[in-house]
Design an enzyme around this catalytic site. Structure first.
Site, PDB file in Angstrom:
ATOM      1  N   ASP A   1     -23.573  25.000 -40.668  1.00 30.41           N
ATOM      2  CA  ASP A   1     -24.382  24.610 -41.838  1.00 30.41           C
ATOM      3  C   ASP A   1     -23.597  24.594 -43.145  1.00 30.41           C
ATOM      4  O   ASP A   1     -24.198  24.581 -44.208  1.00 30.41           O
ATOM      5  CB  ASP A   1     -25.579  25.561 -42.021  1.00 30.41           C
ATOM      6  CG  ASP A   1     -26.715  25.256 -41.066  1.00 30.41           C
ATOM      7  OD1 ASP A   1     -26.617  24.247 -40.344  1.00 30.41           O
ATOM      8  OD2 ASP A   1     -27.684  26.021 -41.033  1.00 30.41           O
TER       9      ASP A   1
ATOM     10  N   CYS B   1     -47.833  18.648 -41.485  1.00 24.50           N
ATOM     11  CA  CYS B   1     -47.049  19.114 -42.632  1.00 24.50           C
ATOM     12  C   CYS B   1     -47.952  19.312 -43.845  1.00 24.50           C
ATOM     13  O   CYS B   1     -48.517  18.348 -44.370  1.00 24.50           O
ATOM     14  CB  CYS B   1     -45.948  18.106 -42.964  1.00 24.50           C
ATOM     15  SG  CYS B   1     -44.935  18.615 -44.376  1.00 24.50           S
TER      16      CYS B   1
ATOM     17  N   CYS C   1     -40.345  27.565 -42.881  1.00 23.86           N
ATOM     18  CA  CYS C   1     -41.582  27.039 -42.292  1.00 23.86           C
ATOM     19  C   CYS C   1     -41.277  26.511 -40.896  1.00 23.86           C
ATOM     20  O   CYS C   1     -40.249  25.869 -40.683  1.00 23.86           O
ATOM     21  CB  CYS C   1     -42.136  25.918 -43.173  1.00 23.86           C
ATOM     22  SG  CYS C   1     -43.684  25.205 -42.577  1.00 23.86           S
TER      23      CYS C   1
END
Length: 375
Positions: free
Chosen positions: A156, A223, A266
Site C-alpha cells: 500500500d 453504500c 467500513c
C-alpha cells in the site's frame, strides 16, 4: 542470457508465496509507457484525480518532475520495472459482519484492523503493512538468490495501483465496489507487490478473470454515502473509510448521519457481496483477530486517554488515526445512536480545546436531544 519469468519460475514463486502465508500470487507484466494499455490506465487515473475523487489524499496526486502523476503507470517512478509479483492475503475470520445485528452502543472497526499476535499469553497489536512486508521480503530474498534482478517491495505504499496489477496478473476482477474479487477467495484480500526487472516470457499465459458481477448491484445499493457513483467508480471523498481514516478536520455535516456507527473504515460493500458468502476463513500468525475490537463499546473508546490509546493501538492500523480523530468518529457514532447515555461524554468533549472534536460533539448532542424531543 537474460532472465525471464518462465512458467517454471512462476510456479516456483507461487510456492514461495504460499510457504510464507499468502493465499495466491501471480505475475503481471508491466506495459511499455506508450502502449495502448498503459495510456488507457494513465488517462483513467488522471481523470479520477481531476474529478476530485481522491479527496485530501495528496500522496495519490504526487507528480514527477515532468508533471506526470506518479501512480499513473509503474514505469513513471520505476523505469526499470518489467513485471510485478502480486500476492494476495485472505484476512477473513470467523466473526460477525458489520451489517449483522450488534450489541447496542457499539461501533465498528474495519475487519482488516482487528489484527494481533499472541505474545506471552496476551494479544499485541499488529499492522498488516508490517506483517505482509516481512513475508514479501522473504520471497524477495529467495528470488534474488535464484536469479539476478532488481526488486522493490510495497504494501500500500508504492507508486502503483495494486488492484490494477492484480487484475493484470489474473488474480481476479474489479468488482462494482472497486475491490478485487477472486472467484474462490472473495474480496477479503490484502494485496502486496514486488516490482521486478524480470520480463515475462512469451510462453507464460496469464488468464485474466472474466467479470463475474453480472447484474448484481448490492454493493452500490448498500453504500450509505453513495460513494460508489457507478459500477467500478468510487468517489473516495465520500467513502466512509476515507472519512474515518484519511480525512483530517471536520467531516461534512451532510455525511455524518450516513456514517452510522463506523468509527474506523467500513466493510459494508464487502459484507453484502455474494462472492463473500463462501469466502474461506483464515487465521494466521500475526493476523489473529483481537476480540475487543469486534463491535467495540463506544463508551470504552471514549474513555481512552493518551496512554490507553497507545497501549491499545500502537503498532496497529488505528495508530495512524490518532486519538483525537478516533474520538471525532466516536462522537459522530454516538450522535447517530440517539442514545442519551452518551450525553455526559459528549458534553465534556464539547468543551475540548480540539475544535474539531468539540464541534463534532456539539453536533452529536443536537442529534440526540432533537430525536428525544421528536419522540
Amino acid at each position: 542470457m537474460s532472465v525471464e519469468w518462465t512458467s517454471e519460475l512462476v510456479r516456483w514463486m507461487q510456492e514461495q508465496a504460499r510457504n510464507v502465508g499468502f493465499d495466491t500470487a501471480s505475475i503481471a507484466p508491466v506495459p511499455s509507457p506508450h502502449s495502448e494499455l498503459a495510456e488507457r490506465d494513465a488517462n483513467r487515473f488522471q481523470a479520477w484525480i481531476d474529478a476530485g475523487r481522491a479527496g485530501e489524499m495528496e500522496y495519490l496526486k504526487r507528480r514527477d518532475q515532468e508533471g506526470i502523476l506518479v501512480r499513473s503507470g509503474v514505469k513513471v517512478a520505476i523505469p526499470w520495472a518489467r513485471s510485478v509479483i502480486v500476492c494476495a492475503f485472505n484476512y477473513n475470520v470467523e466473526a460477525p459482519l458489520s451489517i449483522a445485528p450488534a450489541p447496542p452502543k457499539t461501533g465498528w472497526i474495519a475487519r482488516y484492523a482487528w489484527s494481533g499476535r499472541n505474545s506471552e499469553d496476551q494479544m499485541v497489536p499488529t499492522d498488516y503493512h508490517d506483517e505482509l512486508l516481512t513475508r514479501l521480503r522473504t520471497i524477495e530474498s529467495a528470488l534474488q538468490e535464484r536469479v539476478p534482478c532488481e526488486t522493490r517491495c510495497y504494501v500500500d505504499t508504492g507508486p502503483l495501483v495494486e488492484r490494477s496489477a492484480a487484475v493484470k496478473a489474473g488474480l481476479g476482477w474489479t468488482g462494482k465496489n472497486t475491490c478485487l474479487i477472486n472467484q474462490n477467495l472473495g474480496s477479503w484480500l490484502l494485496l502486496s507487490v514486488i516490482v521486478t526487472s524480470i520480463p515475462v516470457a512469451a510462453e507464460v499465459s496469464i488468464d485474466t478473470t472474466v467479470d463475474r458481477c453480472g447484474s448484481c448491484t448490492r454493493c452500490l445499493d448498500a453504500c450509505p454515502t453513495q460513494a460508489l457513483i457507478a459500477p467500478r467508480q468510487m468517489d473516495a471523498s465520500r467513502c466512509i473509510s476515507y472519512l474515518t481514516i484519511e480525512k483530517k478536520g471536520a467531516i461534512a455535516e451532510d455525511l455524518r448521519n450516513l456514517i452510522g456507527r463506523q468509527i474506523f473504515g467500513c466493510d459494508i460493500c464487502q459484507d453484502v457481496c455474494p462472492w463473500n458468502r463462501r469466502a474461506p476463513i483464515t487465521v494466521r500468525e500475526g493476523m489473529e483477530p483481537r476480540p475487543e475490537l469486534i463491535n467495540p463499546a463506544l463508551e470504552w473508546l471514549a474513555e481512552l486517554d493518551s496512554a490507553g490509546f497507545k497501549k491499545l493501538f500502537k503498532g496497529s492500523p488505528l495508530e495512524r488515526t490518532r486519538r483525537k480523530r478516533l474520538h471525532r468518529n466516536v462522537a459522530i457514532a454516538m450522535g447517530n445512536s440517539h442514545d442519551r447515555d452518551f450525553l455526559p461524554h459528549l458534553e465534556a468533549w464539547s468543551q475540548s480545546e480540539d475544535e474539531v472534536l468539540a464541534e463534532s460533539a456539539r453536533w452529536a448532542i443536537q442529534q440526540i436531544t432533537s430525536s428525544t424531543h421528536e419522540r
